[in-house]
Design an enzyme around this catalytic site. Structure first.
Site, PDB file in Angstrom:
ATOM      1  N   LYS A 184      59.115  44.093  34.085  1.00 14.79           N
ATOM      2  CA  LYS A 184      59.239  42.717  33.574  1.00 14.79           C
ATOM      3  C   LYS A 184      58.948  42.595  32.077  1.00 14.79           C
ATOM      4  O   LYS A 184      59.248  41.577  31.481  1.00 14.79           O
ATOM      5  CB  LYS A 184      58.378  41.755  34.373  1.00 14.79           C
ATOM      6  CG  LYS A 184      56.897  42.003  34.274  1.00 14.79           C
ATOM      7  CD  LYS A 184      56.105  40.911  34.995  1.00 14.79           C
ATOM      8  CE  LYS A 184      56.361  40.933  36.481  1.00 14.79           C
ATOM      9  NZ  LYS A 184      55.723  39.857  37.204  1.00 14.79           N
ATOM     10  N   TYR A 241      36.068  38.428  42.865  1.00 11.05           N
ATOM     11  CA  TYR A 241      37.354  37.836  42.493  1.00 11.05           C
ATOM     12  C   TYR A 241      37.274  36.312  42.541  1.00 11.05           C
ATOM     13  O   TYR A 241      37.149  35.712  43.615  1.00 11.05           O
ATOM     14  CB  TYR A 241      38.482  38.329  43.410  1.00 11.05           C
ATOM     15  CG  TYR A 241      38.742  39.827  43.343  1.00 11.05           C
ATOM     16  CD1 TYR A 241      38.261  40.598  42.293  1.00 11.05           C
ATOM     17  CD2 TYR A 241      39.465  40.475  44.339  1.00 11.05           C
ATOM     18  CE1 TYR A 241      38.484  41.970  42.243  1.00 11.05           C
ATOM     19  CE2 TYR A 241      39.694  41.846  44.286  1.00 11.05           C
ATOM     20  CZ  TYR A 241      39.188  42.582  43.236  1.00 11.05           C
ATOM     21  OH  TYR A 241      39.416  43.937  43.188  1.00 11.05           O
TER      22      TYR A 241
END
Ligand code: NAP
Length: 333
Positions: free
Chosen positions: A206, A58
């Protein structure tokens, strides 16, 4: 916050875990302000989240550095999970140096749960698990976990050692593991750690339409192969997906709870699930996600939510790989 036991260990983890991928900001997630990332991690701690999931991959180690920066002083209060990348498995001697580099970035002497990020078809799992066990004996890690391991790879790894958890993509909109992997994990006593439990934000409601979903997230098999970053070559199920989201919104409105939290609570009610790894990008999202652990859904609501997503489940099928048509989680002859 509710705390649950990880596998057969004595490690107690919060039912909501903070996923530390999206806080790096990258081609999947877009730009990210470091102040928001730090605030998100600290808000997790304030809300009782003690479990943090990261990986050497990451942000190429940046996620681990962020955790050190935000939570370095709280090391004794938290459970750290990191991951070794799959390419290391082909040369198991590189697992030790990868672990030591993660330890340095995290600023700690031990990683509580060290996970194999993805299986590799070329790996010798006897040697891989030997390297992991050596790290455990040296105290550099406390427990071994895997991620994205389908049944065949589980056979290999379990024949070679002890594995406490399997981190898998699991959400109301991604139920592929229910076909042939969920029951196996439960049988083996492995904790299921659910990644992308909000389906990369889709389950927060959303996005009004499929066209509103940013390209980095619309590359999953739920979306059409025509989305720009797609590599699966499949049709997707965008109509069924947004029908399901509308139904989940309706049920959540009736409960007066955010859709995302209802979705996390549905997962936490599933057998074998120990923690949901939600990727909050700021303090507000972190505090909201933590509250999901307090929600107890009735069996009737759980059944309604499952029913609402049956068509998406049928489309996705048993391939639990979110991004590829040929699952990288399955062993091939
Ligand atoms: N093992 C693996 O192969 C693997 C793969 C993927 C993920 N993971 C792990 O799982 C974690 C979570 O997965 P994920 O980040 O892919 O997906 P996710 O948790 O399902 O979704 C994360 C996104 O949801 C939105 N979000 C989160 N909380 C919210 C809230 N309360 N209100 C509104 N929006 C909210 C944010 O979107 P906005 O950007 O729109 O704010 C965030 O970027 C990762 O961080 C990582 O630790 C592991």
């Amino acid at each position: 916050m509710e705390y649950r036991t990880l596998g057969h260990t004595d490690i107690r983890v919060s039912a909501v875990c903070q996923g530390c991928w999206s806080i790096v900001g990258d081609s999947t997630w877009g730009p990210q302000d470091q102040h928001d990332s730090i605030a998100a991690l600290q808000a997790c701690l304030d809300a009782g989240i003690n479990f943090f999931d990261t990986a050497e991959a990451y942000g190429d180690g940046y996620s681990e550095q962020l955790i050190r920066k935000a939570l370095g002083d709280a090391r004794g209060e938290i459970v750290l999970a990191s991951k070794v990348s799959s390419e290391r498995l082909d040369d198991p001697s590189s697992i030790k140096s990868a672990c030591e580099a993660s330890l340095r970035r995290l600023g700690t002497d031990t990683i509580d749960l060290y996970q194999i990020h993805w299986p590799s078809p070329r790996a010798n799992y006897g040697e891989v698990m030997g390297a992991m066990e050596q790290l455990r004996r040296e105290g550099k890690i406390r427990a071994v976990g895997v991620s994205n391991f389908g049944p065949g790879y589980l056979d290999d790894v379990l024949a070679a050692g002890r594995v406490e958890s399997n981190q898998l993509c699991y959400s109301l909109l991604w139920r592929a593991i229910e076909f042939n992997l969920h029951a196996r994990c439960v049988e083996e006593g492995m904790s299921i750690l659910c990644y992308s439990p909000l389906c990369q934000g889709l389950l927060t409601g959303k996005f009004a339409t499929a066209d509103d979903v940013p390209a980095g997230r619309a590359r999953s098999r739920l979306f059409s192969k025509n989305r720009p970053q797609s590599r699966h070559g499949q049709a997707g199920c965008e109509t069924e997906l947004f029908d399901a989201i509308a139904k989940i919104r309706q049920i959540s409105d009736e409960l007066h709870q955010p859709m995302g939290n209802v979705s996390l609570a549905w997962l936490l009610a599933q057998k074998g699930v120990v923690s949901v790894i939600a990727g909050a990008r700021n303090a507000k999202q972190a505090a909201e996600n933590a509250a999901a652990a307090e929600i107890r859904l009735t069996s009737e609501t759980i059944a309604r939510l499952s029913e609402a997503t049956e068509a998406v489940k049928a489309y996705v099928g048993a391939n639990a790989d979110m991004w590829e048509a040929t699952s990288r989680m399955e062993k091939r002859p």
